[in-house]
Design an enzyme around this catalytic site. Structure first.
Site, PDB file in Angstrom:
ATOM      1  NE  ARG A  46       9.066  -2.227  -5.233  1.00  0.00           N
ATOM      2  CZ  ARG A  46       9.684  -0.957  -5.081  1.00  0.00           C
ATOM      3  NH1 ARG A  46      10.694  -0.737  -3.987  1.00  0.00           N
ATOM      4  NH2 ARG A  46       9.142   0.262  -5.729  1.00  0.00           N
ATOM      5  CB  SER A 117      -0.010  -2.109  -8.121  1.00  0.00           C
ATOM      6  OG  SER A 117       1.119  -2.892  -7.099  1.00  0.00           O
ATOM      7  CE  LYS A 146       5.278   2.712  -6.858  1.00  0.00           C
ATOM      8  NZ  LYS A 146       5.919   2.038  -8.046  1.00  0.00           N
TER       9      LYS A 146
HETATM   10  N1  TZP Z   1       4.282   0.652  -3.649  1.00  0.00           N
HETATM   11  C1  TZP Z   1       3.421   1.511  -3.399  1.00  0.00           C
HETATM   12  S1  TZP Z   1       4.182   2.398  -2.077  1.00  0.00           S
HETATM   13  C2  TZP Z   1       5.486   1.333  -1.960  1.00  0.00           C
HETATM   14  C3  TZP Z   1       5.406   0.470  -3.146  1.00  0.00           C
HETATM   15  C4  TZP Z   1       6.200  -0.581  -3.435  1.00  0.00           C
HETATM   16  C5  TZP Z   1       6.621   1.421  -1.075  1.00  0.00           C
HETATM   17  C6  TZP Z   1       6.223   0.902   0.216  1.00  0.00           C
HETATM   18  O1  TZP Z   1       7.304   0.929   0.961  1.00  0.00           O
HETATM   19  P1  TZP Z   1       7.230   1.542   2.647  1.00  0.00           P
HETATM   20  O2  TZP Z   1       8.694   1.766   3.126  1.00  0.00           O
HETATM   21  O3  TZP Z   1       6.610   0.515   3.567  1.00  0.00           O
HETATM   22  O4  TZP Z   1       6.467   2.861   2.549  1.00  0.00           O
END
Ligand code: TZP
Ligand code: MG
Length: 219
Positions: A46, A117, A146
């Site tokens: 990603r 998602s 995110k």
């Molecule tokens: N989609 C929803 S929350 C997120 C993504 C890509 C981020 C998750 O990252 P982390 O550091 O595990 O909270």
């Protein structure tokens, strides 16, 4: 659908590691290899957000990460970038609601893994109809990884999926750590998707092992 059975997908989702070059202060190749040694079950490339690599640099990093995953026999998925997934012959892709339409993506990728998602039962049902192999649900907890993440939802949607007996593998995402992963599995998720808890760890290998223990000890 894919070459993987639904049961196999559930196995793969257990310790689902996601990262790009801007998720760690350590070298991304190093972090991924430590996570692979620690026992991640699937990896998603990603590369997005501030300072994300583009063009040839992105392609070369993806290629190196795919090679590492192949070496450890762990499936390699690509976030959003379907063309990259096809160019590399990746094992699959993961898309959000803002990305290319899931029906089109399924046609495009053939039998590669398709993850989507979703944030409501309606979105989940549409993704299932489009031929998704699994659904990502989140953010479960607050996350700073995110920036445009939706509202924190806890485990309520995961519980609803179980109550309605929707037959699709699910993975929770967002703010998941060693200390709060258990409720996600208990609510009915097949696994946890993690960025920072592993990518930011001083010792990603040990951190992955600890996380895996939390997830697999609940079975
Ligand atoms: N989609 C929803 S929350 C997120 C993504 C890509 C981020 C998750 O990252 P982390 O550091 O595990 O909270
Ligand atoms: Mg996306």
């Amino acid at each position: 659908m894919t070459i993987y059975t639904s049961e196999k997908i559930k196995e793969l989702l257990k310790v689902y590691f996601i990262m790009g070059s801007n998720n760690s202060s350590l070298a991304p190749d190093y972090v991924l290899e430590e996570a692979l040694k620690g026992g991640i079950t699937v990896f998603q490339f990603r590369e997005k957000g501030s300072d994300a690599l583009e063009g040839e640099a992105k392609f070369q990093l993806a290629k190196r990460m795919q090679k590492l995953c192949n070496h450890y026999n762990v499936p390699f998925l690509v976030n959003d970038d379907i063309e990259l997934a096809i160019a590399l012959d990746a094992d699959g892709v993961h898309i959000g609601q803002e990305d290319e339409n899931a029906i089109k993506v399924r046609e495009w990728i053939g039998n590669k893994v398709l993850g989507v998602s979703a944030h409501s039962i309606e979105e989940i049902k549409l993704a299932m109809e489009a031929g998704a192999d699994y659904i990502g649900i989140g953010p479960i907890y607050a996350t700073s990884t995110k920036k445009d993440a939706k509202e924190v939802q806890g485990t309520s949607l995961i519980e609803k999926v179980k109550q309605l007996n929707l037959r699709i593998p699910i993975v929770g995402i967002g703010g998941i750590t060693i200390d709060n992963a258990y409720p996600v599995i208990k609510a009915g998720a097949d696994g946890v998707a993690i960025i920072s808890e592993i990518s930011m760890a001083d010792n990603p290998y040990e951190q992955t092992k600890r996380l895996k223990k939390v997830v697999t000890d609940q079975e």
